[in-house]
Motif scaffolding. Sequence first.
Motif, PDB file in Angstrom:
ATOM      1  N   ASP A  49       9.818  -4.425  16.908  1.00  0.00           N
ATOM      2  CA  ASP A  49      10.085  -3.048  16.613  1.00  0.00           C
ATOM      3  C   ASP A  49       9.352  -2.126  17.407  1.00  0.00           C
ATOM      4  O   ASP A  49       9.728  -0.953  17.514  1.00  0.00           O
ATOM      5  N   LEU A  50       8.405  -2.530  17.862  1.00  0.00           N
ATOM      6  CA  LEU A  50       7.465  -1.514  18.456  1.00  0.00           C
ATOM      7  C   LEU A  50       7.486  -1.689  20.049  1.00  0.00           C
ATOM      8  O   LEU A  50       6.728  -1.166  21.053  1.00  0.00           O
ATOM      9  N   LEU A  51       8.542  -2.242  20.497  1.00  0.00           N
ATOM     10  CA  LEU A  51       8.877  -2.513  22.050  1.00  0.00           C
ATOM     11  C   LEU A  51      10.181  -2.039  22.350  1.00  0.00           C
ATOM     12  O   LEU A  51      11.094  -2.170  21.484  1.00  0.00           O
ATOM     13  N   ALA A  52      10.219  -1.699  23.399  1.00  0.00           N
ATOM     14  CA  ALA A  52      11.622  -1.261  24.073  1.00  0.00           C
ATOM     15  C   ALA A  52      12.201  -2.482  24.128  1.00  0.00           C
ATOM     16  O   ALA A  52      12.065  -3.379  24.232  1.00  0.00           O
ATOM     17  N   GLU A  53      13.785  -2.266  24.159  1.00  0.00           N
ATOM     18  CA  GLU A  53      14.694  -3.495  24.197  1.00  0.00           C
ATOM     19  C   GLU A  53      14.575  -4.542  25.105  1.00  0.00           C
ATOM     20  O   GLU A  53      14.248  -5.684  25.082  1.00  0.00           O
ATOM     21  N   PRO A  54      14.249  -3.915  26.516  1.00  0.00           N
ATOM     22  CA  PRO A  54      14.115  -5.040  27.449  1.00  0.00           C
ATOM     23  C   PRO A  54      12.659  -5.855  27.611  1.00  0.00           C
ATOM     24  O   PRO A  54      12.432  -6.922  27.872  1.00  0.00           O
ATOM     25  N   VAL A  56       3.633   2.295  37.609  1.00  0.00           N
ATOM     26  CA  VAL A  56       4.305   3.354  38.476  1.00  0.00           C
ATOM     27  C   VAL A  56       5.496   2.830  39.138  1.00  0.00           C
ATOM     28  O   VAL A  56       5.537   1.622  39.606  1.00  0.00           O
ATOM     29  N   VAL A  57       6.619   3.290  38.962  1.00  0.00           N
ATOM     30  CA  VAL A  57       8.105   2.906  39.673  1.00  0.00           C
ATOM     31  C   VAL A  57       8.034   3.446  40.834  1.00  0.00           C
ATOM     32  O   VAL A  57       8.019   4.895  41.252  1.00  0.00           O
ATOM     33  N   VAL A  58       8.280   2.956  41.996  1.00  0.00           N
ATOM     34  CA  VAL A  58       8.303   3.259  43.395  1.00  0.00           C
ATOM     35  C   VAL A  58       9.696   2.983  43.791  1.00  0.00           C
ATOM     36  O   VAL A  58      10.491   2.003  43.715  1.00  0.00           O
ATOM     37  N   GLU A  75      11.089   4.162  27.824  1.00  0.00           N
ATOM     38  CA  GLU A  75      10.821   5.676  27.794  1.00  0.00           C
ATOM     39  C   GLU A  75       9.683   6.062  28.956  1.00  0.00           C
ATOM     40  O   GLU A  75       8.654   5.265  29.107  1.00  0.00           O
ATOM     41  N   TYR A  76       9.546   7.326  29.515  1.00  0.00           N
ATOM     42  CA  TYR A  76       8.830   7.660  30.427  1.00  0.00           C
ATOM     43  C   TYR A  76       7.393   7.914  29.831  1.00  0.00           C
ATOM     44  O   TYR A  76       7.350   8.363  28.530  1.00  0.00           O
ATOM     45  N   GLY A  77       6.385   7.306  30.340  1.00  0.00           N
ATOM     46  CA  GLY A  77       4.943   7.211  29.817  1.00  0.00           C
ATOM     47  C   GLY A  77       4.878   5.740  28.938  1.00  0.00           C
ATOM     48  O   GLY A  77       3.680   5.759  28.506  1.00  0.00           O
ATOM     49  N   GLY A  78       5.847   5.138  29.035  1.00  0.00           N
ATOM     50  CA  GLY A  78       5.580   3.903  28.350  1.00  0.00           C
ATOM     51  C   GLY A  78       6.080   2.652  29.218  1.00  0.00           C
ATOM     52  O   GLY A  78       6.144   1.612  28.835  1.00  0.00           O
ATOM     53  N   ILE A  79       6.698   3.020  30.578  1.00  0.00           N
ATOM     54  CA  ILE A  79       7.246   2.104  31.326  1.00  0.00           C
ATOM     55  C   ILE A  79       6.174   0.952  31.558  1.00  0.00           C
ATOM     56  O   ILE A  79       4.814   1.106  31.900  1.00  0.00           O
ATOM     57  N   THR A  80       6.498  -0.504  31.783  1.00  0.00           N
ATOM     58  CA  THR A  80       5.639  -1.571  31.713  1.00  0.00           C
ATOM     59  C   THR A  80       6.418  -2.343  32.410  1.00  0.00           C
ATOM     60  O   THR A  80       7.802  -2.385  32.884  1.00  0.00           O
ATOM     61  N   PRO A  81       5.425  -3.485  33.222  1.00  0.00           N
ATOM     62  CA  PRO A  81       6.351  -4.612  34.063  1.00  0.00           C
ATOM     63  C   PRO A  81       6.830  -5.671  33.370  1.00  0.00           C
ATOM     64  O   PRO A  81       7.787  -6.412  33.992  1.00  0.00           O
ATOM     65  N   VAL A  82       6.775  -5.653  32.043  1.00  0.00           N
ATOM     66  CA  VAL A  82       7.326  -6.735  30.944  1.00  0.00           C
ATOM     67  C   VAL A  82       9.043  -6.014  30.813  1.00  0.00           C
ATOM     68  O   VAL A  82       9.070  -5.106  30.294  1.00  0.00           O
ATOM     69  N   GLY A  83       9.783  -6.950  31.274  1.00  0.00           N
ATOM     70  CA  GLY A  83      11.187  -6.584  31.051  1.00  0.00           C
ATOM     71  C   GLY A  83      12.120  -5.978  32.163  1.00  0.00           C
ATOM     72  O   GLY A  83      13.111  -5.226  31.959  1.00  0.00           O
ATOM     73  N   LEU A  84      11.123  -5.677  33.277  1.00  0.00           N
ATOM     74  CA  LEU A  84      11.696  -4.761  34.412  1.00  0.00           C
ATOM     75  C   LEU A  84      13.109  -5.650  35.067  1.00  0.00           C
ATOM     76  O   LEU A  84      13.328  -6.945  34.679  1.00  0.00           O
ATOM     77  N   SER A 132       4.215  -0.329  26.580  1.00  0.00           N
ATOM     78  CA  SER A 132       5.290  -1.239  25.745  1.00  0.00           C
ATOM     79  C   SER A 132       6.794  -0.857  26.066  1.00  0.00           C
ATOM     80  O   SER A 132       7.651  -1.879  25.420  1.00  0.00           O
ATOM     81  N   GLY A 133       6.938  -0.040  26.845  1.00  0.00           N
ATOM     82  CA  GLY A 133       8.446   0.343  27.245  1.00  0.00           C
ATOM     83  C   GLY A 133       8.885   1.637  25.942  1.00  0.00           C
ATOM     84  O   GLY A 133       9.718   2.357  26.466  1.00  0.00           O
ATOM     85  N   LEU A 134       7.939   1.955  25.133  1.00  0.00           N
ATOM     86  CA  LEU A 134       7.993   3.027  24.134  1.00  0.00           C
ATOM     87  C   LEU A 134       6.695   3.835  24.184  1.00  0.00           C
ATOM     88  O   LEU A 134       5.670   3.275  24.444  1.00  0.00           O
ATOM     89  N   ARG A 135       6.785   5.141  23.666  1.00  0.00           N
ATOM     90  CA  ARG A 135       5.459   6.183  23.821  1.00  0.00           C
ATOM     91  C   ARG A 135       4.613   5.678  22.377  1.00  0.00           C
ATOM     92  O   ARG A 135       3.461   5.921  22.494  1.00  0.00           O
ATOM     93  N   ARG A 136       5.561   5.230  21.657  1.00  0.00           N
ATOM     94  CA  ARG A 136       4.620   5.023  20.195  1.00  0.00           C
ATOM     95  C   ARG A 136       4.014   3.521  20.119  1.00  0.00           C
ATOM     96  O   ARG A 136       3.506   3.522  19.066  1.00  0.00           O
ATOM     97  N   SER A 137       3.581   2.869  21.191  1.00  0.00           N
ATOM     98  CA  SER A 137       2.980   1.720  21.097  1.00  0.00           C
ATOM     99  C   SER A 137       2.396   1.320  22.475  1.00  0.00           C
ATOM    100  O   SER A 137       2.808   1.813  23.532  1.00  0.00           O
ATOM    101  N   LYS A 138       1.280   0.345  22.408  1.00  0.00           N
ATOM    102  CA  LYS A 138       0.539   0.015  23.900  1.00  0.00           C
ATOM    103  C   LYS A 138       0.614  -1.497  23.528  1.00  0.00           C
ATOM    104  O   LYS A 138       0.473  -1.970  22.642  1.00  0.00           O
TER     105      LYS A 138
END
Length: 170
Positions: free
Chosen positions: A13-18, A59-61, A112-121, A143-149
Amino acid sequence: MTLHWVPAAGRTDLLAEPVARAIGQVEDARVAEIDPELADTAAFCERYGVAMGDSANCVVVAAKRGGEVRYAACMVLATTRADVNGVVRKHLGARKASFAPMEEAVELTAMEYGGITPVGLPADWPILVDTQVAEHPEVVIGSGLRRSKLAVSGATLAGLKGAEVLSLSV
């Protein structure tokens, strides 16, 4: 305030869907809930007592060549920045490379911007991991979300599918 780390697989629940779909590939991942207003690296590190050198940014390039755009993720410690116009551009075989616009990065990653992570790209994206990140015993990342790391080892990031370890920082 201190962080309360728990196994990420138990708190999807603390992670973006992907990220939630892919977290099983990251066995050592732990997650902590944070104030979403403090998701940006400097504010997060200051508030939660995490050293900038223990935090890594994704960072996404957008790399362009011949009208075609290819995306990649770059993982660098928060104390450094990625050499997008040098190392990254050359590695991706692009004529031009730049940070992807925020709206594009959010749409393409479903994070979410500020939460983008390499896991699930997206599976076809290269994940370029700076050597300093790969050698780190543990880094705090999005974590994909701004509300967790997430907290993971550098070796785990270097071992992600599509990951390549390079000297990216300047």
